[in-house]
Scaffold this motif. Structure first.
Motif, PDB file in Angstrom:
ATOM      1  N   LYS A 185      57.705  22.307 186.443  1.00  0.00           N
ATOM      2  CA  LYS A 185      58.357  21.591 185.503  1.00  0.00           C
ATOM      3  C   LYS A 185      58.676  20.305 185.948  1.00  0.00           C
ATOM      4  CE  LYS A 185      62.946  21.989 183.122  1.00  0.00           C
ATOM      5  NZ  LYS A 185      63.162  20.551 183.197  1.00  0.00           N
ATOM      6  N   LEU A 186      58.306  19.957 187.036  1.00  0.00           N
ATOM      7  CA  LEU A 186      58.574  18.705 187.500  1.00  0.00           C
ATOM      8  C   LEU A 186      57.259  17.562 186.915  1.00  0.00           C
ATOM      9  CD1 LEU A 186      59.891  16.348 189.353  1.00  0.00           C
ATOM     10  CD2 LEU A 186      58.055  17.236 191.155  1.00  0.00           C
ATOM     11  N   LEU A 187      55.919  18.329 186.896  1.00  0.00           N
ATOM     12  CA  LEU A 187      54.805  17.617 186.515  1.00  0.00           C
ATOM     13  C   LEU A 187      55.171  17.466 184.667  1.00  0.00           C
ATOM     14  CD1 LEU A 187      51.798  19.115 188.450  1.00  0.00           C
ATOM     15  CD2 LEU A 187      53.383  16.910 188.697  1.00  0.00           C
ATOM     16  N   ASP A 188      55.527  18.413 184.120  1.00  0.00           N
ATOM     17  CA  ASP A 188      55.814  18.169 182.764  1.00  0.00           C
ATOM     18  C   ASP A 188      56.627  17.356 182.360  1.00  0.00           C
ATOM     19  OD1 ASP A 188      53.846  20.532 182.974  1.00  0.00           O
ATOM     20  OD2 ASP A 188      55.590  22.167 182.555  1.00  0.00           O
ATOM     21  N   ASP A 189      57.790  17.186 183.105  1.00  0.00           N
ATOM     22  CA  ASP A 189      58.711  16.115 182.681  1.00  0.00           C
ATOM     23  C   ASP A 189      58.351  14.812 183.088  1.00  0.00           C
ATOM     24  OD1 ASP A 189      60.370  18.274 181.826  1.00  0.00           O
ATOM     25  OD2 ASP A 189      61.643  18.418 183.618  1.00  0.00           O
ATOM     26  N   ALA A 190      57.431  14.710 183.995  1.00  0.00           N
ATOM     27  CA  ALA A 190      56.993  13.407 184.620  1.00  0.00           C
ATOM     28  C   ALA A 190      55.864  12.845 183.534  1.00  0.00           C
ATOM     29  CB  ALA A 190      56.384  13.536 186.027  1.00  0.00           C
ATOM     30  N   VAL A 191      55.116  13.518 183.055  1.00  0.00           N
ATOM     31  CA  VAL A 191      54.082  12.841 182.113  1.00  0.00           C
ATOM     32  C   VAL A 191      54.849  12.601 180.779  1.00  0.00           C
ATOM     33  CG1 VAL A 191      53.509  15.053 180.847  1.00  0.00           C
ATOM     34  CG2 VAL A 191      51.759  13.170 181.193  1.00  0.00           C
ATOM     35  N   ARG A 210      58.034  11.306 180.883  1.00  0.00           N
ATOM     36  CA  ARG A 210      58.681  10.075 181.419  1.00  0.00           C
ATOM     37  C   ARG A 210      57.492   8.904 181.234  1.00  0.00           C
ATOM     38  NH1 ARG A 210      59.815   7.585 185.845  1.00  0.00           N
ATOM     39  NH2 ARG A 210      58.607   9.024 187.207  1.00  0.00           N
ATOM     40  N   ILE A 211      56.374   9.147 181.724  1.00  0.00           N
ATOM     41  CA  ILE A 211      55.771   8.163 181.808  1.00  0.00           C
ATOM     42  C   ILE A 211      55.220   7.567 180.484  1.00  0.00           C
ATOM     43  CG2 ILE A 211      53.043   7.616 182.394  1.00  0.00           C
ATOM     44  CD1 ILE A 211      53.470   9.685 184.823  1.00  0.00           C
ATOM     45  N   VAL A 212      55.018   8.539 179.324  1.00  0.00           N
ATOM     46  CA  VAL A 212      54.759   8.177 178.071  1.00  0.00           C
ATOM     47  C   VAL A 212      55.853   7.285 177.611  1.00  0.00           C
ATOM     48  CG1 VAL A 212      54.405   8.895 175.744  1.00  0.00           C
ATOM     49  CG2 VAL A 212      53.546  10.093 177.691  1.00  0.00           C
ATOM     50  N   GLN A 213      57.047   7.657 177.911  1.00  0.00           N
ATOM     51  CA  GLN A 213      58.283   6.676 177.442  1.00  0.00           C
ATOM     52  C   GLN A 213      58.301   5.321 177.998  1.00  0.00           C
ATOM     53  OE1 GLN A 213      60.436   7.297 175.118  1.00  0.00           O
ATOM     54  NE2 GLN A 213      60.227   9.377 174.597  1.00  0.00           N
TER      55      GLN A 213
END
Length: 287
Positions: free
Chosen positions: A241-247, A249-252
């Motif tokens: 879930k950490l990587l799913d949320d990180a990508v 956040r990077i798009v935002q």
């Protein structure tokens, strides 16, 4: 003179004695002479000419031929073949008489002695009336049926207009992936992905670096006409879930993006689906 006479008498006596011994020997041993009769016919070699051959050599051949042929038959005892030699030309079926073939071209017809004259236009014409097919007479609808049919048509027309207005109000959508071939959207997609990669490598998640987490995230980003992010959907998770949320956040962080290219489609929403990879060495890549 006396010596010569004595030698001649001795020679004659010796010759007479020799012939006497030969005559007695023939009589005693029964030796005789006879003339040999000539042979009735000379010996001959019987060779059979065969039309087929094979590589097998018969261990015990029944006949002599010009080549090896280990064949069979329908009899127990060996019999000399008596069929005539075959030829390369086809033969008619036994028992069927040959039929003469007729020529394919038609026989020439003799020229007619009388000539026939024709003309393009005649002095008179014959008119024939075409017979119209009989159609059964259909009963006329009543007034009540006409009113009901008109009401049904009006209802269908109103429903069609309502659906048309509803469809016109819906936003026009465009879906992009890595396999897009249109030049305007392909160049926009390449710049959009490169921008997210640059922002993602500058802002790589610290927690993922510390835990050494790696994986692939399949993400769909929906952009408005002005390039702003409308929504994001994780199509396939990386398992972390950490990587799913990180990508996301990077798009935002990379938003807002340039406006959607103007084409003949005049779309309102652009859907971009890409796979984002968190690779060893703390590198973010897309494919």
């Amino acid at each position: 003179m006396s010596t010569t006479t004595t030698a001649s008498s001795a020679d004659r006596f010796g010759v007479t004695l020799l012939f006497s011994l030969i005559a007695h020997g023939l009589v005693i041993f029964g030796i005789g002479f006879s003339l040999a009769k000539p042979a009735s016919h000379l010996p001959s070699l019987d060779v059979i000419l065969i039309q087929s051959t094979n590589k097998e050599k018969a261990e015990k051949a029944d006949f002599l031929a010009q080549s090896n042929n280990s064949g069979g038959g329908d009899r127990d005892e060996a019999r000399r073949p008596a069929d005539p030699l075959s030829s390369s030309l086809p033969k008619p079926t036994p028992g069927t008489a040959p039929r003469p073939l007729e020529a394919g071209a038609p026989r020439p017809t003799p020229q007619t002695p009388a000539e026939v004259l024709t003309q393009r236009q005649a002095d008179f014409a014959v008119t024939t009336a075409r017979e119209a097919p009989e159609s059964p007479s259909l009963p006329k609808p009543t007034a009540q049926e006409l009113i009901e049919k008109n009401a049904e048509m009006a209802q269908l027309a109103q429903e069609y207009q309502r659906q048309k207005d509803s469809y016109a109000k819906r936003p026009k959508k465009k879906f992009l992936s890595a396999n897009t071939k249109e030049y305007a959207y392909a160049s926009y997609l390449a710049g959009w992905a490169a921008r997210i990669e640059r922002i993602g490598n500058l802002n790589y998640p610290d927690e993922a670096r510390r835990q050494q987490l790696h994986g692939d995230v399949l993400l769909t980003v929906t952009l408005n006409k002005d390039g702003s992010v409308k929504r994001m959907d994780v199509i396939q998770s990386s398992g972390h879930k950490l990587l799913d949320d990180a990508v996301q956040r990077i798009v935002q962080l990379a938003a807002p993006f340039p406006p959607i290219p103007k084409t003949n489609e005049d779309i309102d929403e652009l859907y971009i689906t890409r796979t984002w990879q968190f690779l060893p060495g703390d590198v973010l890549r897309n494919r």
